[in-house]
Write a protein that holds these residues in place. Structure first.
Motif, PDB file in Angstrom:
ATOM      1  N   UNK A   1       0.854  -1.182   0.000  1.00 37.42           N
ATOM      2  CA  UNK A   1       0.000   0.000   0.000  1.00 37.42           C
ATOM      3  C   UNK A   1       0.894   1.238   0.000  1.00 37.42           C
ATOM      4  N   UNK A   2       0.881   1.980  -1.099  1.00 40.69           N
ATOM      5  CA  UNK A   2       1.762   3.138  -1.246  1.00 40.69           C
ATOM      6  C   UNK A   2       1.460   4.216  -0.216  1.00 40.69           C
TER       7      UNK A   2
ATOM      8  N   UNK B   1       2.795   7.575   4.274  1.00 38.80           N
ATOM      9  CA  UNK B   1       2.276   8.205   5.492  1.00 38.80           C
ATOM     10  C   UNK B   1       3.303   8.152   6.621  1.00 38.80           C
ATOM     11  N   UNK B   2       4.143   7.131   6.631  1.00 37.02           N
ATOM     12  CA  UNK B   2       5.193   7.037   7.647  1.00 37.02           C
ATOM     13  C   UNK B   2       6.188   8.177   7.534  1.00 37.02           C
ATOM     14  N   UNK B   3       6.235   8.828   6.361  1.00 37.62           N
ATOM     15  CA  UNK B   3       7.162   9.948   6.152  1.00 37.62           C
ATOM     16  C   UNK B   3       6.407  11.257   5.958  1.00 37.62           C
TER      17      UNK B   3
ATOM     18  N   UNK C   1      12.785   5.852   2.720  1.00 36.45           N
ATOM     19  CA  UNK C   1      11.627   5.356   1.969  1.00 36.45           C
ATOM     20  C   UNK C   1      11.673   3.837   1.859  1.00 36.45           C
ATOM     21  N   UNK C   2      12.877   3.256   1.731  1.00 37.89           N
ATOM     22  CA  UNK C   2      12.967   1.799   1.695  1.00 37.89           C
ATOM     23  C   UNK C   2      12.559   1.192   3.036  1.00 37.89           C
ATOM     24  N   UNK C   3      12.928   1.841   4.125  1.00 43.02           N
ATOM     25  CA  UNK C   3      12.503   1.362   5.442  1.00 43.02           C
ATOM     26  C   UNK C   3      10.984   1.436   5.566  1.00 43.02           C
TER      27      UNK C   3
ATOM     28  N   UNK D   1       5.800  -1.772   5.463  1.00 42.37           N
ATOM     29  CA  UNK D   1       4.464  -1.922   4.893  1.00 42.37           C
ATOM     30  C   UNK D   1       4.296  -3.248   4.169  1.00 42.37           C
ATOM     31  N   UNK D   2       5.346  -3.693   3.492  1.00 42.78           N
ATOM     32  CA  UNK D   2       5.301  -4.930   2.727  1.00 42.78           C
ATOM     33  C   UNK D   2       5.330  -6.134   3.683  1.00 42.78           C
TER      34      UNK D   2
END
Length: 319
Positions: A273-274, A279-281, A305-307, A312-313
């Protein structure tokens, strides 16, 4: 939350309306604003668009006929396709807290207007604006052309997974007004400048892969734009490139806006989910298309962003 009928009723009562678009304006925000302006004028209202300094060559022709003169004083303010006040251009910041009606389609919409209407299941905000305008009167070709730009660009010419039967129905209704949709399709989807193709080539050659090659990171630093003397028009919708790579279901495009200020655009399939990741950032958007801005050197911005994607994945493979 307003219904379509409520929103149409409010617009009938409004006059001297100023319509706001978001930063780095795309076809959806510009198309919605232009169509809404045309629709309000068709019922005898005075309406304009607040000038947006970041218009591209492809969106400018739809915007400029409705641009507000410098001395226009609005009585009402409306925003189109703006999910949060943080996406307003600098010249629109003065209207924060004074937006009478906010029209949007993002699940992350922040309900900042005095009145709000959102349709999160719509592929484009243009679908919602079409429904509102249809209650104000006949949809003319003048309204239909920018609405077609809005709907077609936010669906990748009806190829993205957000496209629904309702999207096609709206597009068909717009086409029936006699608009020149062939030119829209050619300009937005089948024409690339040489500089654009050079940008894409460099991005792909430097692309990095993660998560068993399912996540691709493509970068557009300022130095790359300068190397090819590329304009904003050349860089429009570069975020769609990574998703075309076979096997990739999460494409991250990092665009440097200013030194060490990165606009991160995330395009995903069903696995990730993008919006949850962005949203985490501090960002947001749709399940398959979202974004955020990170102020950090490139390596640190990429790590963040990878974290976020990894959190999320459900099965992100670290390496």
């Amino acid at each position: 939350m307003l219904t379509v009928s409520d929103a149409a009723g409010a617009l009938r009562r409004f006059d001297n309306v100023l319509i706001l678009t978001h930063v780095r304006p795309d076809g959806d925000t510009v198309g919605c604003a232009a169509a809404l302006c045309a629709g309000l004028r068709a019922i005898g209202k005075t309406a304009y668009l607040l000038p947006n300094p970041e218009l591209t060559e492809t969106t400018r022709p739809y915007f400029l006929p409705y641009a507000a003169p410098a001395d226009f004083l609005p009585e009402r303010v409306v925003s189109t396709d703006v999910a949060t006040v943080g996406l307003l251009p600098e010249n629109a910041k003065r209207f924060i807290g004074a937006i009478d009606l906010a029209i949007d389609h993002h699940p992350s919409f922040e309900h900042f207007g005095k009145s709000n209407i959102v349709r999160a299941d719509a592929a484009a905000c243009g679908e919602l604006v079409y429904s509102i305008l249809a209650q104000l009167g006949p949809i003319t070709a003048e309204m239909a052309l920018p609405l077609y730009v809005a709907v077609s660009t936010d669906t990748g010419c009806f190829a993205y997974a957000n496209t629904t039967a309702a999207t096609h129905a709206v597009a068909a209704a717009l086409i029936r007004t006699g608009i020149d949709y062939h030119t829209v399709n050619k300009v937005f989807f089948r024409t690339k400048s040489r500089k654009r193709m050079q940008l894409e080539g460099s991005m792909l050659s430097a692309c990095e892969f993660y998560d068993r090659d399912r996540v691709a990171v493509l970068s557009v630093p300022l130095s790359l734009m300068e190397r090819f003397q590329a304009s904003e028009s050349d860089a429009e919708d570069l975020s769609s490139l990574g998703g075309q790579i076979e096997g990739v279901d999460c494409a991250i495009t990092m665009r440097e806006l200013r030194p060490d200020v990165w606009k991160l655009s995330v395009r995903t399939g069903a696995r990730i989910n993008a919006t949850d990741a962005c949203r985490l950032l501090g960002g947001g958007g749709h399940a398959a298309a979202a974004g955020c801005t990170v102020e950090a050197p490139w390596a640190e911005a990429k790590r963040r962003i990878l974290d976020a994607v990894a959190k999320t994945a459900p099965d992100f493979a670290q390496r």
